[in-house]
Design an enzyme around this catalytic site. Structure first.
Site, mmCIF file in Angstrom:
data_model
loop_
_atom_site.group_PDB
_atom_site.id
_atom_site.type_symbol
_atom_site.label_atom_id
_atom_site.label_comp_id
_atom_site.label_asym_id
_atom_site.label_seq_id
_atom_site.Cartn_x
_atom_site.Cartn_y
_atom_site.Cartn_z
ATOM 1 N N THR A 1 4.519 -8.137 6.143
ATOM 2 C CA THR A 1 4.537 -9.540 5.733
ATOM 3 C C THR A 1 5.072 -9.650 4.311
ATOM 4 O O THR A 1 5.562 -10.700 3.912
ATOM 5 C CB THR A 1 3.126 -10.170 5.791
ATOM 6 O OG1 THR A 1 2.207 -9.308 5.104
ATOM 7 C CG2 THR A 1 2.682 -10.364 7.227
ATOM 8 N N ARG B 1 0.839 -1.190 0.000
ATOM 9 C CA ARG B 1 0.000 0.000 0.000
ATOM 10 C C ARG B 1 0.882 1.252 0.000
ATOM 11 O O ARG B 1 1.981 1.248 0.570
ATOM 12 C CB ARG B 1 -0.918 0.001 1.230
ATOM 13 C CG ARG B 1 -2.061 -0.994 1.141
ATOM 14 C CD ARG B 1 -3.018 -0.657 0.006
ATOM 15 N NE ARG B 1 -3.761 0.537 0.275
ATOM 16 C CZ ARG B 1 -5.076 0.586 0.502
ATOM 17 N NH1 ARG B 1 -5.785 -0.537 0.479
ATOM 18 N NH2 ARG B 1 -5.698 1.719 0.733
HETATM 19 C C1 LIG Z 1 1.452 -9.246 1.611
HETATM 20 C C2 LIG Z 1 0.553 -8.267 1.017
HETATM 21 C C3 LIG Z 1 0.429 -6.998 1.592
HETATM 22 C C4 LIG Z 1 1.252 -6.552 2.788
HETATM 23 O O1 LIG Z 1 2.489 -6.058 2.328
HETATM 24 P P1 LIG Z 1 3.458 -5.195 3.292
HETATM 25 O O2 LIG Z 1 4.707 -5.043 2.488
HETATM 26 O O3 LIG Z 1 3.691 -6.042 4.510
HETATM 27 O O4 LIG Z 1 2.788 -3.930 3.569
HETATM 28 C C5 LIG Z 1 -0.427 -6.084 0.995
HETATM 29 N N1 LIG Z 1 -1.144 -6.405 -0.099
HETATM 30 C C6 LIG Z 1 -1.036 -7.615 -0.685
HETATM 31 C C7 LIG Z 1 -1.837 -7.896 -1.916
HETATM 32 C C8 LIG Z 1 -0.195 -8.592 -0.147
HETATM 33 O O5 LIG Z 1 -0.106 -9.788 -0.729
#
Ligand SMILES: *Cc1c(COP(=O)(O)O)cnc(C)c1O
Length: 735
Positions: A668, A561
């Protein structure tokens, strides 16, 4: 009662996991369920025919699993979450059923390709980002571990918006994910139940003269459950994700019809169904809207009613509830569940307050997801009172009793009392949902070691000093079934060929790979896999964006995001610096790079949207500079979502995890990159710290201020001052 034995000899075709069995199911579904033949079937029809074939096989295991849970009266885990960012299910379900080869071969006989069918599926985008994806990963992992778990959420008609990029700017388009049939859900109208709103409270005495309170003159809305089967990995276990959809309730409509007010009846019907209409697209920002409060209460009340119904089917005494159920709150969004359970126990079940509170506080556990002040949910008392008048009384009672205990523990410390109160003083007063969660739960966790420690020393310091034993850490995780096994088939195969396939269920086995780190033929195969994945992504980019990228270049990636704290802006400045180096000081420019970015900005988040325009303006300049050739490219991929993420992670080489230290609770995305063999450049923030410890500092590129240093600088007030001016001038960079 068990079914009577009947003499009918029929072979249920959906038991058959062979190639022929799956093919036969596919053909039966295409003809009889979809009324199509090989000539008239669209690619989506073929996706449906295969999905239903697999669904039948899931259903059998699903029924057996649920019967077993019931028969053994198992303790259940209830995971309550406003968001489940599931993405596509076909590929995942095939893998977890263990019939990938059979499915491929079955389709092959019919001249069809599994990959092509998979691409037909529309993502279930019922979440914003990390929080929703975490919920989806947990469901997969709990089913794989054989934990009797149920997810509860909302079946939004419209999930997270689709992002289009036009002229460098983000445009939002509605996500019509249910326009074509969704093969994975089962409507369960027989379990529909009423959820109440508005109205007023009324004091009365029961038959024994005991004073009681009723919630009357409410507006009622039906919560209709839709169930999605969640299979574990090759263990025949299938759990349930139950999503609630709002329907107008009949009684309520008829009242208006009887009054002859047809228009009002129709309007009310529309209005009540609005509750589950659309997901709020703000990642980690609470705006305090009435409809959002209603969404939160809607699914939470439905979940609690469902949990109690199931408990009563298996048990007699509600005091045993904590032995048979634990309810995990994914952030404060479902916090009203605490109050709702109190209401049911005290008002409906006529338990004494203390007995009810004792049950509640042994049943709930709360996960905090962020320290950012804008994410902390507070509802103004007037709004709360209007929508949930009885719940407001209960919140006040919880608070009154809680503060009395705190006052006993810290005599004379009135400031502490006002800091810990569930009610924030002011005009209007506001209810602090995080405080409600802490007081009502037996466990409170942060989502990385750093974040959990920061909770204890900052945000929840007073509560930690009062009840330190409640606080703990559960670092976020991801399921390797989706983010390696499914997303990266090439690397999965190499890993399994090298160390066996135990890693699919237990990720610790990956450690066995260290023995191969210096073996040249393994290294060669590893590099081949990465190159093939990069070529696949390069192909996809060329097909979708008409931009040719150089697969020999370093794929340097930031996908998440768009947020100021995640610092896409910092990454943008680095891209400009690299470009300028190439232009003015080519000797110093050494590494050919393809910068890949993706991410959605909340529709009302002006600066985040400007950052997207900024990145696209930079891309415009660099990608059109003939002098650059294939040494630098900037790619902003449209509409970041789970299915796109699955294409990008396997091809990534450098993972950008550069949030300001102390702001990213866990992350994550950082883990998905690691699992796909990308190196990380990042700050000491969130789970990056634990990743660095696991892989060794020498295997990670750490830079920037640490949390305490950021705090010190913030106090000198030099950060974030001129952000908007800088971006606005750079946004004109391409003109
Ligand atoms: C894993 C994931 C996120 C989280 O990403 P971060 O880098 O931890 O903010 C957000 N959107 C999607 C589609 C994801 O697969």
């Amino acid at each position: 009662m068990p079914d009577k034995k009947v003499d009918l000899q029929w072979t249920p075709i959906h038991k058959d996991m062979t190639k022929d069995g799956i093919r036969l199911s596919f053909q039966v579904n295409r003809e009889y369920t979809l009324a199509k033949d090989q000539y008239t079937a669209t690619a989506y029809d073929n996706f449906l025919a295969l999905s239903i074939a697999l669904r039948d096989r899931l259903v059998e295991r699903w029924i057996v699993t649920q019967q077993e849970y019931h028969r053994k009266n198992k303790k259940r885990v209830y995971y309550l979450s406003m968001e489940f960012l599931i993405g596509r299910l076909l590929g995942n379900n095939i893998i977890n059923l263990g019939c990938e080869k059979e499915s491929k071969d079955a389709l092959d006989d019919l001249g069809l390709e599994l990959d092509e069918l998979r691409e037909q599926e529309v993502d279930a985008g019922l979440g914003n980002g990390g929080l929703g994806r975490l919920a989806a990963c947990f469901l997969d992992s709990m089913a794989t571990l054989g934990i009797p778990a149920h997810g509860y959420g909302i079946r939004y008609d419209y999930g997270i918006f689709n992002q289009k990029i036009q002229n460098g700017y983000q445009l939002e388009k509605p996500d019509e994910w249910l326009k074509l049939k969704n093969p994975w859900e089962f409507a369960r109208p027989e379990y529909a139940l009423a959820v109440h709103f508005y109205g007023r409270t009324q004091n009365y005495q029961d038959r024994n003269g005991k004073p009681c309170i009723a919630w009357v003159d409410t507006q009622n809305i039906l919560a209709m459950p839709y169930d999605i089967p969640i299979p574990g990995y090759c263990n025949d276990i299938v759990n349930t994700l139950r999503l609630w959809s709002a329907r107008s309730s009949e009684e309520f409509d008829f009242e208006y019809f009887n009054d002859g007010d047809y228009e009002k009846a129709v309007y009310q019907k529309m209005f009540s169904e609005n509750i589950s209409k659309v997901l709020y697209p703000n990642d980690g920002v609470s705006q305090g809207r009435e409809l959002r409060l209603k969404q939160e209460y809607f699914f939470t009340a439905a979940a609690i009613a469902d949990i109690i119904r199931r408990f009563k089917a298996e048990n007699t005494n509600l005091t045993d509830l904590p032995k048979k159920a634990v309810i995990q709150l994914n952030d404060t969004h479902p916090a009203l569940a605490i109050v709702e359970l109190m209401r049911i126990l005290v008002d409906m079940e006529q338990l004494e307050w203390e007995a009810a509170w004792n049950i509640v506080t042994k049943t709930f556990a709360y996960t905090n997801h962020t320290l950012m002040p804008e994410a902390l949910e507070c509802w103004t008392v007037p709004l709360f009172e209007k929508v949930l008048p009885r719940h407001l009384q209960i919140v006040y009672e919880i608070n009154f009793r809680f503060l009395k205990e705190v006052a006993n523990y810290f005599p004379g410390d009135n400031e502490r009392l006002s800091r810990m109160s569930l009610i924030e003083e002011g005009n209007p007063k506001r209810i602090r949902m995080a405080h409600l969660c802490i007081v009502g739960s037996f466990s409170i966790n942060g989502v990385s070691v750093l974040h959990s420690n920061l909770l204890k020393i900052n945000l929840f310091k007073d509560f930690y000093e009062y009840e330190p034993g409640k606080f703990n850490n559960k670092t976020n995780g991801i399921t390797q079934r989706r983010w390696l096994l499914k997303a990266n088939t090439r690397l999965s195969k190499l890993v399994s060929d090298t160390i066996g396939n135990e890693w699919i269920k237990n990720l610790d086995y990956l450690e066995k790979l260290t023995a191969y780190a210096k073996k040249s033929d393994f290294v060669k195969q590893w590099q081949d896999v990465k190159m093939q994945n990069k070529m696949f992504l390069a192909n996809y980019i060329e097909k979708t964006m008409q931009i040719v990228v150089n697969p020999e270049s370093l794929f340097d990636v930031q996908i998440k995001r768009i947020h100021e704290y995640k610092r896409q802006l910092l990454f943008s400045l680095f891209i400009i610096a690299e470009y300028l180096k190439l232009k003015h000081d080519p000797q110093k420019f050494q590494i050919q790079r393809t910068f890949i970015l993706a991410g959605k900005a909340a529709p009302g988040y002006f600066i985040a949207k400007l950052i997207i325009k900024f990145i696209n303006s930079i891309a415009d300049v660099i990608n059109h500079d003939k002098g650059v050739k294939d040494r630098l490219k900037v790619i902003f991929m449209e509409n970041y979502r789970v299915s796109l993420a699955e294409k990008i992670f396997p091809a990534s080489e450098l993972s950008e995890q550069i949030s300001t230290a102390g702001t990213e609770a866990s992350g994550t995305g950082n883990m998905k990159f690691m699992l796909n063999g990308a190196l990380t450049i990042g700050t000491l923030d969130g789970a990056n710290i634990e990743i660095a410890e696991a892989v060794g500092n020498e295997n990670m590129f750490i830079f920037g201020l640490r949390t305490e240093e950021v705090e010190a600088k913030k106090n000198r007030d030099i950060l974030r001052k001129n952000t908007s001016i800088i971006i606005q001038s750079y946004a004109k960079f391409s003109i």
